[in-house]
Enzyme design. Structure first.
Site, PDB file in Angstrom:
ATOM      1  CD  GLU A  77      49.862  41.136  36.290  1.00 18.09           C
ATOM      2  OE1 GLU A  77      49.166  41.686  37.188  1.00 18.09           O
ATOM      3  OE2 GLU A  77      49.692  40.341  35.285  1.00 18.09           O
ATOM      4  CB  CYS A  96      49.763  46.359  44.626  1.00 20.90           C
ATOM      5  SG  CYS A  96      49.050  44.690  44.839  1.00 20.90           S
ATOM      6  CB  CYS A 103      49.945  32.153  43.129  1.00 23.79           C
ATOM      7  SG  CYS A 103      49.336  31.510  44.764  1.00 23.79           S
ATOM      8  CB  CYS A 107      42.031  31.646  44.460  1.00 20.77           C
ATOM      9  SG  CYS A 107      42.845  31.309  46.176  1.00 20.77           S
ATOM     10  CB  CYS A 110      42.960  34.424  41.859  1.00 19.61           C
ATOM     11  SG  CYS A 110      44.600  35.097  41.820  1.00 19.61           S
ATOM     12  CB  CYS A 340      47.287  40.119  41.184  1.00 23.29           C
ATOM     13  SG  CYS A 340      46.653  38.810  41.778  1.00 23.29           S
TER      14      CYS A 340
HETATM   15  N1  SAH Z   1      47.663  35.329  47.708  1.00 19.64           N
HETATM   16  C1  SAH Z   1      47.609  36.313  48.770  1.00 19.64           C
HETATM   17  C2  SAH Z   1      47.899  37.925  48.070  1.00 19.64           C
HETATM   18  C3  SAH Z   1      47.767  38.059  46.764  1.00 19.64           C
HETATM   19  S1  SAH Z   1      45.932  38.173  46.232  1.00 19.64           S
HETATM   20  C4  SAH Z   1      46.141  36.582  49.045  1.00 19.64           C
HETATM   21  O1  SAH Z   1      45.501  35.617  48.353  1.00 19.64           O
HETATM   22  O2  SAH Z   1      45.787  36.999  49.912  1.00 19.64           O
HETATM   23  C5  SAH Z   1      45.547  39.748  47.059  1.00 19.64           C
HETATM   24  C6  SAH Z   1      44.115  39.665  46.821  1.00 19.64           C
HETATM   25  O3  SAH Z   1      43.408  39.866  45.601  1.00 19.64           O
HETATM   26  C7  SAH Z   1      43.455  38.486  47.672  1.00 19.64           C
HETATM   27  O4  SAH Z   1      42.409  38.982  48.720  1.00 19.64           O
HETATM   28  C8  SAH Z   1      42.655  37.887  46.618  1.00 19.64           C
HETATM   29  O5  SAH Z   1      41.754  37.019  46.654  1.00 19.64           O
HETATM   30  C9  SAH Z   1      42.394  39.014  45.695  1.00 19.64           C
HETATM   31  N2  SAH Z   1      42.037  38.819  44.240  1.00 19.64           N
HETATM   32  C10 SAH Z   1      42.349  37.578  43.480  1.00 19.64           C
HETATM   33  N3  SAH Z   1      41.842  37.618  42.213  1.00 19.64           N
HETATM   34  C11 SAH Z   1      40.941  38.515  42.196  1.00 19.64           C
HETATM   35  C12 SAH Z   1      39.976  39.019  41.365  1.00 19.64           C
HETATM   36  N4  SAH Z   1      39.692  38.658  40.078  1.00 19.64           N
HETATM   37  N5  SAH Z   1      39.189  40.334  41.711  1.00 19.64           N
HETATM   38  C13 SAH Z   1      39.398  40.879  43.059  1.00 19.64           C
HETATM   39  N6  SAH Z   1      40.182  40.516  43.748  1.00 19.64           N
HETATM   40  C14 SAH Z   1      40.922  39.329  43.378  1.00 19.64           C
HETATM   41 FE1  SF4 Z   2      47.271  32.934  45.171  1.00 16.72          FE
HETATM   42 FE2  SF4 Z   2      45.506  34.390  43.848  1.00 16.72          FE
HETATM   43 FE3  SF4 Z   2      44.824  32.794  45.656  1.00 16.72          FE
HETATM   44 FE4  SF4 Z   2      46.192  34.804  46.326  1.00 16.72          FE
HETATM   45  S1  SF4 Z   2      44.170  34.623  45.308  1.00 16.72           S
HETATM   46  S2  SF4 Z   2      46.679  32.700  46.959  1.00 16.72           S
HETATM   47  S3  SF4 Z   2      47.367  34.863  44.717  1.00 16.72           S
HETATM   48  S4  SF4 Z   2      45.681  32.011  43.729  1.00 16.72           S
END
Ligand code: SAH
Ligand code: SF4
Length: 357
Positions: A77, A96, A103, A107, A110, A340
């Site tokens: 995306e 973005c 990934c 997390c 996410c 994302c």
């Molecule tokens: N992997 C990297 C970059 C991609 S995620 C990272 O984790 O930083 C980019 C940002 O989106 C990160 O800060 C992540 O924690 C946040 N993010 C992930 N899922 C989300 C959600 N459901 N709502 C808001 N932010 C989210």
């Molecule tokens: Fe991976 Fe999502 Fe965690 Fe970023 S926030 S490291 S994209 S699992």
């Protein structure tokens, strides 16, 4: 001097200019190259091997999201976020970008993390996402509805590596992409207009601090204690907060640049006044070099909810009182699943084969 392909070096410059400045997506259009070379390039190389599988715009057209299919069928995306001029600051068009398909870091809040890891993106696949939107904006400049007289924006002003994937897990390809996007002969975007966001890979943060590239660094913190962070971010067990904060301190010492700490607010999980106090304490040693970006969570299937405005205000006030600069990310694009991984999840669910019973 001849390049690896046996061509004069100035040809590379010409091709760079066609791809990164004219945004052409085929070699045939490169009219100052000899026909023979164009034909050879058509046979041996390709530009932007991406197919747009799905495209969505928010109702106000300030957020546009695309689902791209890579040459091997993997889906990623990318999002374009458009901001009208505000006071002193001029209009922005931020892309973005995804750095991986899926990934590996899992997390819990996410959508991408819940898919698992497919593969790293090549630098060309990272850059192609930017070029897609650059092309679109050049063809049709955007001006905010309801803001007559504002100059239409026709180019990308910022890039954030906040799409799918962990950029520092794909270090070499990401750095190569950033250097091409930054180079005067390439896309020519200032490094200060690019942001790398990381889950907190300590060795890679240290490595990044030694690169001569002035990109912004954002750390996904999301909890102020090891116990709380390990519950939503498994990576914390490998790189706990002490090591992460020490790496940030060293990054600041080496670069003299501010670090942004992203803090996804999860109602009832990490948004209490106690967590705000702990966060302020954790970041206090970094002084004015730390900035917190509060992000009300975009609800995914995991069941987290964003806090209400009062809880967000209370959380931020505690940070302010303790001298920690902070901001809140305005929610946008909710109607098109902007967090994302969400668009791909939705797309794949829709296209899942119906089991035969
Ligand atoms: N992997 C990297 C970059 C991609 S995620 C990272 O984790 O930083 C980019 C940002 O989106 C990160 O800060 C992540 O924690 C946040 N993010 C992930 N899922 C989300 C959600 N459901 N709502 C808001 N932010 C989210
Ligand atoms: Fe991976 Fe999502 Fe965690 Fe970023 S926030 S490291 S994209 S699992």
């Amino acid at each position: 001097m001849a390049g690896r392909a046996g061509e004069a070096a100035f040809r590379a410059k010409q091709i760079y200019s066609w791809i990164y400045q004219q945004f052409v997506d085929n070699f045939a259009a490169m009219s100052n190259l000899p026909l023979k070379l164009r034909q050879r390039l058509e046979e041996e190389a390709c530009i932007g091997p991406l197919v747009v599988r799905s495209e969505m715009s928010s109702k106000d057209d300030r957020t546009r999201k695309i689902l791209l299919e890579l040459a091997d069928g993997k889906l990623i995306e990318s999002v374009l976020m458009l901001y009208p001029p505000l006071g002193e600051s001029s209009a922005r068009a931020t892309v973005c970008v995804s750095s991986q398909a899926g990934c590996a870091f899992g997390c819990t809040f996410c959508a991408t993390g819940q898919m698992g890891f497919d593969r790293h993106l090549q630098s060309g696949e990272i850059i192609a996402q930017v070029l897609h939107f650059a092309r679109e904006l050049r063809a049709t400049p955007w001006s905010a509805a309801g803001l007559p007289g504002s100059t239409p924006i026709d180019h990308i002003t910022n890039i954030v590596l906040m799409g799918m994937g962990e950029p520092l897990h794909n270090y070499d390809n990401v750095l190569q992409a950033l250097r091409i996007l930054n180079s005067a002969a390439g896309f020519n975007l200032g490094a200060r207009h690019m942001t790398v966001s990381t889950v907190g890979l300590v060795p890679a943060i240290r490595k990044l601090s030694q690169e001569q590239l002035q990109v912004n660094l954002a750390i996904s913190l999301h909890a102020p204690t090891n116990e709380a962070r390990s519950q939503t971010m498994p990576v914390n067990r490998k790189y706990p907060l002490e090591e992460l904060l020490a790496a940030c301190q060293d990054y600041i010492t080496a670069t003299r640049r501010q670090v942004t700490f992203e803090y996804v607010l999860l109602a009832g999980v990490n948004d209490t006044p106690e967590r705000a106090q702990q966060l302020a304490e954790l970041l206090a040693p970094l002084k004015q070099f730390a900035h917190v970006n509060c992000i009300p969570v975009n609800a995914t299937s995991a069941g987290y909810r964003p806090p209400g405005p009062d809880a967000i205000r209370a959380f931020r006030n505690i940070l302010f009182e303790r001298g920690i600069s902070n901001s809140v990310r305005a929610e946008r694009g909710d109607d098109i699943a902007a967090a994302c991984g969400q668009l791909r999840t939705r797309f794949e669910n829709r296209h899942k084969a119906i089991p035969v019973v």
